[in-house]
Design a protein around this motif. Structure first.
Motif, short mmCIF file in Angstrom:
data_model
loop_
_atom_site.label_atom_id
_atom_site.label_comp_id
_atom_site.label_asym_id
_atom_site.label_seq_id
_atom_site.Cartn_x
_atom_site.Cartn_y
_atom_site.Cartn_z
N ASN A 101 2.20 20.24 5.96
CA ASN A 101 0.88 19.73 5.60
C ASN A 101 0.96 18.28 5.11
OD1 ASN A 101 -0.33 22.16 6.22
ND2 ASN A 101 -0.41 22.89 4.10
N TYR A 102 2.02 17.99 4.34
CA TYR A 102 2.21 16.63 3.83
C TYR A 102 2.24 15.64 4.99
CZ TYR A 102 4.53 12.63 1.61
OH TYR A 102 4.85 11.37 1.16
N MET A 103 3.10 15.88 5.95
CA MET A 103 3.25 14.95 7.06
C MET A 103 2.00 14.90 7.94
SD MET A 103 5.92 13.20 6.87
CE MET A 103 7.49 13.15 5.99
N ALA A 104 1.44 16.07 8.24
CA ALA A 104 0.28 16.13 9.14
C ALA A 104 -0.94 15.45 8.52
CB ALA A 104 -0.04 17.58 9.49
N THR A 105 -1.06 15.53 7.19
CA THR A 105 -2.25 15.00 6.52
C THR A 105 -2.10 13.54 6.15
OG1 THR A 105 -2.64 17.21 5.58
CG2 THR A 105 -3.85 15.37 4.61
N LEU A 106 -0.94 13.16 5.63
CA LEU A 106 -0.78 11.81 5.10
C LEU A 106 -0.28 10.79 6.11
CD1 LEU A 106 0.65 12.39 1.51
CD2 LEU A 106 -1.70 12.49 2.33
N ILE B 262 0.86 -1.18 0.00
CA ILE B 262 0.00 0.00 0.00
C ILE B 262 0.90 1.23 0.00
CG2 ILE B 262 -1.83 1.27 1.19
CD1 ILE B 262 -2.65 -1.32 2.55
N VAL B 263 0.59 2.19 -0.85
CA VAL B 263 1.37 3.43 -0.94
C VAL B 263 0.41 4.61 -0.85
CG1 VAL B 263 2.85 4.88 -2.39
CG2 VAL B 263 3.21 2.40 -2.33
N VAL B 264 0.75 5.57 0.02
CA VAL B 264 0.01 6.82 0.11
C VAL B 264 0.94 7.92 -0.40
CG1 VAL B 264 -1.08 8.48 1.67
CG2 VAL B 264 -1.35 6.03 2.09
N SER B 265 0.56 8.51 -1.54
CA SER B 265 1.40 9.54 -2.16
C SER B 265 0.71 10.89 -2.13
CB SER B 265 1.72 9.18 -3.62
OG SER B 265 2.81 8.30 -3.71
N GLY B 266 1.52 11.94 -1.97
CA GLY B 266 1.00 13.29 -1.96
C GLY B 266 1.67 14.16 -2.99
N GLY B 267 0.95 15.19 -3.42
CA GLY B 267 1.48 16.08 -4.44
C GLY B 267 1.50 17.53 -4.01
N ARG B 268 1.65 18.38 -4.99
CA ARG B 268 1.79 19.81 -4.74
C ARG B 268 0.56 20.39 -4.05
NH1 ARG B 268 4.21 22.60 -9.71
NH2 ARG B 268 2.44 21.54 -10.65
N GLY B 269 -0.60 19.73 -4.21
CA GLY B 269 -1.83 20.21 -3.60
C GLY B 269 -1.80 20.25 -2.09
N LEU B 270 -0.82 19.59 -1.48
CA LEU B 270 -0.71 19.62 -0.02
C LEU B 270 -0.13 20.93 0.49
CD1 LEU B 270 0.31 15.93 0.24
CD2 LEU B 270 -1.47 16.91 1.66
N GLY B 271 0.56 21.65 -0.37
CA GLY B 271 0.97 23.01 -0.03
C GLY B 271 2.28 23.19 0.68
N ASP C 9 -11.99 18.46 -1.13
CA ASP C 9 -10.88 19.10 -0.42
C ASP C 9 -10.13 18.03 0.36
OD1 ASP C 9 -9.16 20.55 1.14
OD2 ASP C 9 -10.69 21.73 2.18
N LEU C 10 -8.89 17.78 -0.01
CA LEU C 10 -8.13 16.71 0.63
C LEU C 10 -7.94 16.95 2.12
CD1 LEU C 10 -4.85 17.49 1.23
CD2 LEU C 10 -4.86 17.63 -1.26
N PHE C 11 -7.87 18.21 2.54
CA PHE C 11 -7.65 18.51 3.95
C PHE C 11 -8.86 18.15 4.81
CE2 PHE C 11 -4.73 21.49 1.79
CZ PHE C 11 -3.54 21.01 2.31
N ALA C 12 -10.02 18.00 4.19
CA ALA C 12 -11.22 17.55 4.91
C ALA C 12 -11.39 16.04 4.80
CB ALA C 12 -12.46 18.27 4.38
N VAL C 13 -11.16 15.52 3.60
CA VAL C 13 -11.46 14.12 3.32
C VAL C 13 -10.45 13.14 3.91
CG1 VAL C 13 -11.60 12.43 1.44
CG2 VAL C 13 -12.76 14.62 1.23
N ILE D 211 -2.99 11.65 -3.60
CA ILE D 211 -3.69 12.72 -2.88
C ILE D 211 -3.07 14.07 -3.23
CG2 ILE D 211 -4.25 13.61 -0.58
CD1 ILE D 211 -4.21 10.66 0.37
N GLY D 212 -3.87 14.93 -3.82
CA GLY D 212 -3.37 16.23 -4.24
C GLY D 212 -2.38 16.15 -5.37
N ILE D 213 -2.48 15.09 -6.18
CA ILE D 213 -1.58 14.86 -7.32
C ILE D 213 -2.38 15.04 -8.59
CG2 ILE D 213 -0.22 13.13 -8.55
CD1 ILE D 213 0.49 11.91 -5.84
N SER D 214 -1.93 15.92 -9.47
CA SER D 214 -2.68 16.20 -10.70
C SER D 214 -2.63 15.03 -11.68
CB SER D 214 -2.15 17.47 -11.36
OG SER D 214 -0.80 17.27 -11.77
N GLY D 215 -1.48 14.34 -11.72
CA GLY D 215 -1.35 13.19 -12.62
C GLY D 215 -0.58 13.48 -13.88
#
Length: 314
Positions: free
Chosen positions: A213-218, A200-209, A302-306, A262-266
């Protein structure tokens, strides 16, 4: 496939245990038919050689043991391999940072072309590999007497780590270190699974800001799932996380059972590194984000809510 093929797999290991990428490469070798041997080059790696001898499908293990082989440097390894290289029809290495370092030098010394990032074996001289960031698949045929190949490990299920009864034979380590010297290594230590082999991989992108935020959210979600953390190139370039988190064409190629984007445009560069994942879940506030084109499940939100809500529900 010809039963006359002789295949040598260059094992990736840490002088303590064989890496999973080696098992995937042995599985690719099995598709070539013939006899598969394994090279263990390291220092005080007798335990690794014994472990390698138990891998299903391996009939012989070459064991070269010397201090200058301890760090997996390409130059002394290639010099050690060269005396036996021409006994083989195929030499395989995983398409990891280790294999990508070693294989080109071996190919150059043998004066043959390297076939990189193979994802399928059509015949003992014909292979398929992705090009254009995975948007096209090239079929490559080689007439070289020795085929030097790197294997995309996510394309092959790993060979069984036990069941084999290979003989272990000593290979003299080359005296020549190739003019290189090991200076030092900085290694990141992670409590989570290794990114390249995680289920399982949880990846984050620029949308985390930001990195905070990356660490706190993911992190809470990854902790609940026992997942590895990854990132897009944009997130790495922005300094959110170190570059060893990067998933993509110029990062790590992954194919976990479950991938969260998460927060990755692709961007194409990122998709090339994860689109073979079994299940892809995307969270992005932009409904037109390309990531939704490859996602099995997509949530425009909104990733910060979901994401905290998802982590809390697990």
């Amino acid at each position: 496939m010809s039963g006359q093929n002789k295949i040598l797999v260059i094992a990736e290991h840490d002088n303590t245990a064989v890496k999973a990428a080696t098992l995937n490469t042995v599985a690719a070798a099995a598709q070539l038919g013939g006899e598969a041997h394994l090279l263990i080059a390291g220092w005080n790696a007798d335990g690794v050689a014994k472990q390698a001898a138990r891998i299903d499908g391996v009939t012989k293990v070459w064991w070269a043991d010397a201090p200058h082989l301890a760090e997996g440097l390409a130059e002394p390894l290639a010099s050690t391999l060269l005396p036996i290289a021409r006994d083989y029809t195929h030499i395989l290495a995983p398409a990891t940072a280790y294999g990508k370092n070693v294989a080109p030098r071996i190919a150059a010394l043998l004066d043959v072309a390297q076939i990189s990032d193979v994802i399928a074996v059509d015949a003992d001289d014909t292979f398929r590999r992705p090009i254009y960031a995975g948007n096209a698949i090239a079929t490559v045929q080689s007439h070289d007497a020795i085929k030097v190949i790197t294997v995309r490990t996510t394309a092959f299920d790993g060979a069984a780590p036990c069941g084999g009864i290979a003989v272990v034979e000593t290979l003299a380590a080359a005296v020549d270190g190739g003019g290189v010297q090991f200076v030092g290594r900085e290694v990141s230590t992670l409590e989570r699974p290794e990114l390249a082999g995680a289920k399982i991989v949880v990846s984050g992108g620029r949308g985390l800001g930001s990195g905070e935020n990356y660490m706190a959210t993911l992190s809470p979600l990854a902790d609940k799932l026992g997942a590895a953390l990854g990132a897009s190139r944009a997130a790495v370039d922005a300094g959110f996380v170190p570059n060893d988190y990067q998933v993509g064409q110029t990062g790590k190629i992954v194919a976990p059972q479950l991938y969260f984007a998460i927060g990755i445009s692709g961007a194409i560069q990122h998709l090339a590194g994860m689109k073979d994942s079994k299940v892809i879940v995307a969270v992005n506030k932009d409904p037109e984000a390309p990531i939704f084109g490859v996602a099995d499940y997509g949530l425009v939100a909104d990733l910060f809510a979901v994401v905290p809500e998802l982590a809390g529900a697990l």
